[in-house]
Design a protein around this motif. Structure first.
Motif, short mmCIF file in Angstrom:
data_model
loop_
_atom_site.label_atom_id
_atom_site.label_comp_id
_atom_site.label_asym_id
_atom_site.label_seq_id
_atom_site.Cartn_x
_atom_site.Cartn_y
_atom_site.Cartn_z
N TRP A 184 -14.71 8.96 -2.45
CA TRP A 184 -14.26 7.66 -2.64
C TRP A 184 -14.17 7.04 -4.21
O TRP A 184 -13.64 5.87 -4.38
CB TRP A 184 -15.41 6.78 -1.93
CG TRP A 184 -15.58 6.90 -0.49
CD1 TRP A 184 -16.55 7.53 0.13
CD2 TRP A 184 -14.64 6.36 0.52
NE1 TRP A 184 -16.17 7.49 1.35
CE2 TRP A 184 -15.13 6.85 1.67
CE3 TRP A 184 -13.44 5.52 0.50
CZ2 TRP A 184 -14.48 6.47 2.91
CZ3 TRP A 184 -12.89 5.28 1.56
CH2 TRP A 184 -13.44 5.67 2.65
N GLU A 187 -9.02 7.37 -6.62
CA GLU A 187 -8.31 6.70 -5.79
C GLU A 187 -6.96 7.09 -5.36
O GLU A 187 -6.16 6.71 -4.33
CB GLU A 187 -7.73 5.49 -6.93
CG GLU A 187 -8.89 4.42 -7.01
CD GLU A 187 -8.26 3.27 -7.66
OE1 GLU A 187 -7.15 3.01 -8.10
OE2 GLU A 187 -9.19 2.29 -8.04
N GLN A 190 -6.55 7.61 -1.24
CA GLN A 190 -6.18 6.42 -0.46
C GLN A 190 -5.40 6.89 0.58
O GLN A 190 -5.48 6.47 1.59
CB GLN A 190 -5.85 5.28 -1.20
CG GLN A 190 -6.79 4.68 -2.00
CD GLN A 190 -6.38 3.26 -2.44
OE1 GLN A 190 -5.42 2.60 -1.91
NE2 GLN A 190 -7.05 2.58 -3.19
N SER A 191 -4.44 8.05 0.20
CA SER A 191 -3.50 8.54 1.09
C SER A 191 -4.03 9.17 2.31
O SER A 191 -3.35 9.48 3.31
CB SER A 191 -2.38 9.23 0.65
OG SER A 191 -3.07 10.41 -0.11
N ALA A 193 -7.01 8.47 3.76
CA ALA A 193 -8.15 7.37 4.32
C ALA A 193 -7.10 6.89 5.68
O ALA A 193 -5.88 6.50 5.12
CB ALA A 193 -8.55 6.43 3.34
N LYS A 198 -8.93 2.14 3.98
CA LYS A 198 -8.26 2.31 2.91
C LYS A 198 -8.77 1.21 1.66
O LYS A 198 -8.70 1.41 0.71
CB LYS A 198 -6.77 1.88 2.87
CG LYS A 198 -6.03 3.24 3.68
CD LYS A 198 -4.44 2.81 3.76
CE LYS A 198 -3.88 3.81 4.39
NZ LYS A 198 -3.80 5.12 3.54
N PHE A 201 -12.24 1.74 -1.00
CA PHE A 201 -12.03 2.14 -2.42
C PHE A 201 -12.52 1.04 -3.29
O PHE A 201 -13.32 1.37 -4.29
CB PHE A 201 -10.89 2.85 -2.81
CG PHE A 201 -10.55 3.95 -1.90
CD1 PHE A 201 -10.64 5.28 -2.69
CD2 PHE A 201 -9.99 4.02 -0.58
CE1 PHE A 201 -10.68 6.44 -2.04
CE2 PHE A 201 -9.59 5.38 -0.06
CZ PHE A 201 -10.05 6.43 -0.78
N ASN A 275 -13.00 8.08 9.74
CA ASN A 275 -11.73 8.24 9.00
C ASN A 275 -11.07 9.43 9.56
O ASN A 275 -9.74 9.50 9.81
CB ASN A 275 -12.17 8.84 7.63
CG ASN A 275 -10.97 8.79 6.86
OD1 ASN A 275 -10.19 7.74 6.49
ND2 ASN A 275 -10.75 10.07 6.10
#
Length: 327
Positions: A184, A187, A190-191, A193, A198, A201, A275
């Protein structure tokens, strides 16, 4: 594939030996008689596990319209019928939140922290009651020695800060799962998650800004009498905790499942906040099979208060038998 076994769970020699001899050790629960200040809530439940005292504190509960994909792999009508079957208002979902305070080895330990005082104001007291209930139980937040975090979703970490953004647990060592922190705080992940995760974060960055944390590995004792085990899927580094005292054990499951009347009965249903739905499902099945085999009580963050019980097989799923043996 989920990577944990009975051997992983009972990593210490004492744990393995005690489990073999333990048999069935029902919990003894006792309701709290603590008196809070005027206007405070009284969502407090105390029980003992050997020499360890456990204090369940109710953060609150929220009722909200069911989103279209609250259960990601089931149509909304089927999911809504399951919640309506629990006598919830038609088209609505109620989720409760219950952090746990553990007194073990001379330490006061908080497992997760609730939605936080900011949420108390935003929801007009529906959630964010952890601090008030700690006070009702006679626990000063400044007296907490260790905070253990199961995973980094907001309803578990937001209580680390006060409503004004200052640290809440000023005397505590804040211990977090190493794998969860790595995921987490990068960053670029994020792809990896799903859509519902998303935005997490930014919240993680906000909550942990200015806080010193101690990462921990699974399979090790992280506080007196408490061992962390890997239970991934809901989040990549999600952990649960085995609490042991002598021959007695219980497991604190974090978010291995959400509302037990729905997701334990249907372990193949994937909550929108899982997730990795397939991994979360595999974890649920292995986790509950382990809890049944060891006859261990399970404490669930989203179980109806007081959030403790035993798991039994129910067809292709499971059911929660909550403990109500009061003394």
């Amino acid at each position: 594939m989920t990577q944990f076994t009975r051997r992983d769970v009972f990593a210490t020699a004492a744990g393995a030996a005690a489990t073999a001899a333990a048999g069935f050790n029902p919990l003894t629960l006792a309701s709290a008689n603590a008196q809070g200040v005027a206007g405070s809530t009284t969502g407090v439940y105390r029980y003992k596990l050997g020499d360890i005292e456990l204090i369940q504190v109710l953060d609150g509960a929220r009722t909200f319209p069911m989103p279209d994909k609250f259960v990601a792999n089931v149509d909304k009508e089927q999911a809504a019928a399951a919640f309506e079957g629990l006598y919830m208002p038609k088209g609505q979902v109620t989720i409760s939140f219950s952090p746990l305070i553990v007194k073990s080895g001379g330490k006061t330990i908080a497992i997760d922290t609730g939605n936080g005082l900011g949420a108390f104001a935003a929801t007009k007291g529906a959630v964010g009651n952890t601090r008030a209930n700690m006070q009702a139980a006679g626990i000063d937040v400044k007296a907490v020695d260790i905070v253990l975090i199961s995973h980094f979703h907001g309803d578990h970490i937001n209580g680390l800060k006060n409503a004004d953004g200052t640290p809440a647990y000023t005397s505590a060592e804040i211990k977090v799962p190493e794998a969860e922190q790595k995921f987490w705080t990068d960053e670029s992940n994020q792809s990896k998650a799903n859509g519902a995760n998303k935005g997490n974060f930014a919240n993680v960055k906000k909550v942990f800004d200015g806080l010193k944390t101690t990462p921990f590995e699974v399979g090790k004792e992280v506080a007196p009498g408490i061992t962390a085990i890997a239970t991934p899927g809901h989040t990549p580094g999600h952990v649960s905790f085995i609490i042991s005292s002598g021959s007695k054990k219980l497991v604190v499951q974090g978010d291995v499942t959400n509302q037990p009347g729905v997701f334990m009965r249907n372990p193949n249903w994937h909550l929108v906040f899982d997730n990795d739905g397939a991994m979360a499902e595999a974890t649920r099945r292995k986790f509950y099979d382990m809890a049944m085999a060891e006859k261990m009580p399970v404490v669930g963050y989203h179980f109806p208060f007081p959030a403790a019980g035993y798991v039994e097989k129910d067809g292709n799923g499971y059911r929660l038998i909550q403990v109500h043996a009061l003394t």
